[in-house]
Design an enzyme around this catalytic site. Structure first.
Site, short mmCIF file in Angstrom:
data_model
loop_
_atom_site.label_atom_id
_atom_site.label_comp_id
_atom_site.label_asym_id
_atom_site.label_seq_id
_atom_site.Cartn_x
_atom_site.Cartn_y
_atom_site.Cartn_z
N ARG A 168 0.87 -1.17 0.00
CA ARG A 168 0.00 0.00 0.00
C ARG A 168 0.91 1.22 0.00
O ARG A 168 2.04 1.17 0.49
CB ARG A 168 -0.89 0.02 1.25
N LYS A 192 -1.86 -3.03 7.96
CA LYS A 192 -3.04 -2.66 8.75
C LYS A 192 -3.08 -3.47 10.04
O LYS A 192 -2.72 -4.64 10.07
CB LYS A 192 -4.31 -2.91 7.93
N HIS A 260 -2.62 2.86 -6.14
CA HIS A 260 -3.20 1.64 -5.59
C HIS A 260 -3.41 0.58 -6.67
O HIS A 260 -3.40 -0.62 -6.39
CB HIS A 260 -4.52 1.95 -4.89
N ARG A 263 -0.71 -1.98 -6.82
CA ARG A 263 -0.85 -3.10 -5.86
C ARG A 263 -1.80 -4.15 -6.42
O ARG A 263 -1.55 -5.35 -6.33
CB ARG A 263 -1.35 -2.54 -4.52
N HIS A 286 -3.62 -9.45 3.54
CA HIS A 286 -5.06 -9.52 3.75
C HIS A 286 -5.38 -10.43 4.94
O HIS A 286 -4.83 -11.52 5.05
CB HIS A 286 -5.77 -10.08 2.52
N TYR A 295 -9.46 -11.14 -6.84
CA TYR A 295 -8.52 -11.16 -7.96
C TYR A 295 -8.78 -12.32 -8.91
O TYR A 295 -8.35 -12.28 -10.06
CB TYR A 295 -7.08 -11.18 -7.45
#
Length: 314
Positions: A168, A192, A260, A263, A286, A295
């Site tokens: 990110r 995150k 983004h 990514r 994730h 994806y």
């Protein structure tokens, strides 16, 4: 933000004052962005205007004291009729819930009806990756538009990390020189939720970072930000986003060519090359495999697009 006097006819002074206190609390205590505050102000203003027409008099606290889910559905239906999309409707409801919870804490209303109501179903939107050629073109120093060599090298290094490591933009800009010890072949990334993950560091990406470090005119302390702005402060995401906007114009790239999107391209191109979803999930950081599974849809869409363009019978 709109002055209270502008909407005095849409709500009585007591309700408007409480709404003003709520917005002030959001700004001071929760430190929401100006963009979000403006959206919440606009959403609740639209709701008060609706309630005024709905009840035939300026909205009062009494009118929303026991607001029912049917009242909220009527408001959202009216907004939908005006062409408001599902994402905006979801935000409309989020703003109203926040206001009602604020009023509930002071004992003025019951927010149960708003809390129980489900948000409008959001449409599934697939990320749009760049093509291999587009991604490779804009992640090299030669592909940058900045006149100063060190800034061109900096931009290339950041974009190379987004595409080559799937970072990110915030993760790339939080990196420090100490994250690149001599001989390293992997990168420790704090994502995150402060979760750490390891991603392989391609030689071409490491080379881009090293080129930037050699050209950077500022001293780079090992525990300070690696990527610096023109004046020596930490590089801000808006600078890279602006550079991407220039690249789109210069190279006639599609609107989806954003930082983004690099990514997304990382994940899509790995999947197309035979990478498995579990590995890609780990590389992207994730928490849930379902997030990574989008994806598979991207890759399918890409294959169908190639088929439509290439097959004689398509």
């Amino acid at each position: 933000m709109h002055d209270v006097d502008e909407i005095l006819t849409f709500a009585d002074p007591e309700l408007l004052e409480k709404r003003r206190e709520w917005l002030a609390a959001l700004e001071d205590e929760r430190r929401l962005s100006e963009h979000t505050l403006d959206a919440y102000e606009r959403d609740t203003r639209q709701f008060l205007i609706f309630m005024t027409g709905y009840n035939g008099h300026p909205a009062r606290i009494k009118d929303i004291e026991n607001l029912r889910a049917t009242d909220l559905r009527a408001f959202l239906a009216a907004r939908r009729k005006e062409g408001t999309g599902a994402r905006s409707l979801g935000r409309n409801l989020a703003g109203l819930r926040s206001l009602l919870r604020f009023l509930e804490k002071t004992g003025l209303v019951n927010a149960a009806g708003a809390t129980a109501m489900r948000a409008p179903k959001q449409p599934k939107s697939l990320p749009k990756p760049l093509t291999d050629g587009q991604a490779l073109r804009i992640t090299t120093q030669e592909g940058q538009l900045a006149e100063e060599p060190w800034i061109a090298a900096r931009n290339a290094a950041v974009l190379a990390l987004l595409y080559g490591c799937g970072l990110r933009i915030s993760e790339a800009l939080d990196l420090k020189p100490g994250d690149f010890p001599a001989g390293t072949r992997s990168l420790r990334v704090i994502g995150k939720g402060k979760k750490m993950r390891l991603v392989p560091l391609l030689p071409v990406v490491l080379e881009a970072v090293e080129t930037y470090r050699k050209l950077c005119p500022y001293a780079l302390a090992s525990d300070e930000p690696l990527f610096l702005g023109a004046r020596g402060g930490k590089l801000q995401p808006a600078i890279i986003q602006r550079e991407m906007q220039k690249l789109r114009g210069a190279f006639n790239l599609p609107d989806n060519a954003t930082p983004h999107a690099l990514r997304h391209s990382f994940a899509t191109h790995l999947l197309a090359g035979g990478g498995d979803l579990r590995t890609i999930q780990e590389l992207l950081g994730h928490a849930s495999l379902s997030t990574t599974q989008i994806y598979t849809g991207v890759d399918t869409a890409r294959l169908l697009d190639i088929y439509d363009k290439a097959h004689p019978r398509a």
